[in-house]
Write an enzyme that holds these catalytic residues in place. Structure first.
Site, PDB file in Angstrom:
ATOM      1  N   GLU A  13       0.804  -1.210   0.000  1.00 48.29           N
ATOM      2  CA  GLU A  13       0.000   0.000   0.000  1.00 48.29           C
ATOM      3  C   GLU A  13       0.827   1.246   0.000  1.00 48.29           C
ATOM      4  OE1 GLU A  13      -3.995   0.295   1.564  1.00 48.29           O
ATOM      5  OE2 GLU A  13      -2.670  -0.091   3.257  1.00 48.29           O
ATOM      6  N   GLY A  79     -11.449  -6.400   7.131  1.00 48.63           N
ATOM      7  CA  GLY A  79     -12.493  -7.375   6.842  1.00 48.63           C
ATOM      8  C   GLY A  79     -13.851  -6.743   7.127  1.00 48.63           C
ATOM      9  N   ASP A 215     -12.061  -8.194   2.329  1.00 46.74           N
ATOM     10  CA  ASP A 215     -12.637  -9.535   2.499  1.00 46.74           C
ATOM     11  C   ASP A 215     -13.801  -9.422   3.469  1.00 46.74           C
ATOM     12  OD1 ASP A 215     -11.591 -10.388   5.423  1.00 46.74           O
ATOM     13  OD2 ASP A 215     -10.054  -9.215   4.428  1.00 46.74           O
TER      14      ASP A 215
HETATM   15  N1  ADE Z   1      -7.428  -6.999   7.575  1.00 47.23           N
HETATM   16  C1  ADE Z   1      -8.005  -7.313   6.396  1.00 47.23           C
HETATM   17  N2  ADE Z   1      -8.874  -8.325   6.532  1.00 47.23           N
HETATM   18  C2  ADE Z   1      -8.844  -8.676   7.843  1.00 47.23           C
HETATM   19  C3  ADE Z   1      -9.490  -9.674   8.606  1.00 47.23           C
HETATM   20  N3  ADE Z   1     -10.354 -10.511   8.036  1.00 47.23           N
HETATM   21  N4  ADE Z   1      -9.202  -9.754   9.929  1.00 47.23           N
HETATM   22  C4  ADE Z   1      -8.309  -8.910  10.491  1.00 47.23           C
HETATM   23  N5  ADE Z   1      -7.664  -7.958   9.825  1.00 47.23           N
HETATM   24  C5  ADE Z   1      -7.922  -7.830   8.499  1.00 47.23           C
END
Ligand code: ADE
Length: 249
Positions: A13, A79, A215
């Site tokens: 990033e 997430g 995600d």
């Molecule tokens: N950063 C990006 N996705 C994540 C997730 N699922 N859990 C914790 N940190 C994250």
């Protein structure tokens, strides 16, 4: 106006942000490489927080003590927890909480002992400016249709609200459902923001943060993660920061 810190958890990033800095030079402190220079005429220092709350708190403390930063901006991925926080959306934090902080029964669950609070708010003015930049970049669109389609992104949205942090990559449905049930207003989960928010609170330094949803914190959370960061999140971060700094000029 003093120096502004730009912090990310992942190298992929920062590369896009560093590419916007013509005069960057590096300084090593505590094993971290701090890139000093200018972004759109503003004095900045760019650094990797590293991953997890302790690493991020150390980085934030060095920014305060060695670089005397006036403001901190965090950009990264998270997430999605809220049902409408979809992959490709951007979440601008209004407050942070550590979802793995629990000193009960001595203190209420989530409360950070001796602070009398679980939630650490971001700076309202800085957050409003970041949200404006994020909204305008999403509306304008920085990615081509093929790339969006690649990741199943249709119409990316901007959200504002609570982001929760903990020392766990949440990658199963059971855990993400538990988080949603215990913290129904949490929009997204990551691993650093609440630590940086707490250090900024300690030093009285304004803080704002944005995270692109990479995600859904479920069993598929790891799939295409790096590809997403490189091709989507880093592009959003660079475009949103460029817009943010252009608006301040
Ligand atoms: N950063 C990006 N996705 C994540 C997730 N699922 N859990 C914790 N940190 C994250």
């Amino acid at each position: 106006m003093g120096r502004i810190a730009i912090v990310s958890a992942m190298h992929e990033e920062l590369a896009a942000v560093l590419a916007l800095m013509p005069d960057e030079h590096k300084q090593m402190v505590a094993g971290r490489s701090f890139a000093l220079g200018h972004l759109n005429g503003h004095e900045v220092v760019v650094v990797l927080s590293r991953i997890g709350k302790v690493a991020a708190a150390t980085t934030a403390t060095v920014l305060m003590e060695r670089f005397g930063v006036a403001q901190v901006l965090f950009t990264g991925v998270a997430g999605g927890l809220a049902s409408d926080a979809r992959v490709g959306d951007v979440v601008v934090a209004t407050e942070f909480l550590q979802h793995d902080m629990d000193a009960s029964p001595l203190f209420p669950a989530y409360e950070v002992p001796l602070y009398g609070r679980a939630r650490f708010g971001t700076d309202p003015a800085l957050t409003a400016a970041l949200a404006l930049a994020a909204q305008s970049v999403l509306q304008q669109g920085v990615l081509d249709a093929a790339r969006l389609q690649d990741f199943g992104i249709t119409r990316p949205q901007m959200h504002q609200g609570l982001i929760v942090s903990g020392d766990r990559f949440v990658s199963n449905r059971r855990e993400s459902q538990q988080l949603q049930q215990s913290l129904p207003d949490a929009l997204a989960v990551e691993m650093e923001g609440a630590a940086v928010a707490q250090v900024c609170h300690d030093y009285g330094v304004p803080f704002a943060a944005m995270r692109t949803v990479s995600d859904r914190a479920d069993d598929d959370a790891h799939a295409d993660f790096l590809k997403f960061v490189t091709h989507v999140a880093s592009r959003y971060s660079a475009a949103i920061l460029a817009r943010f700094f252009a608006a301040r000029a």
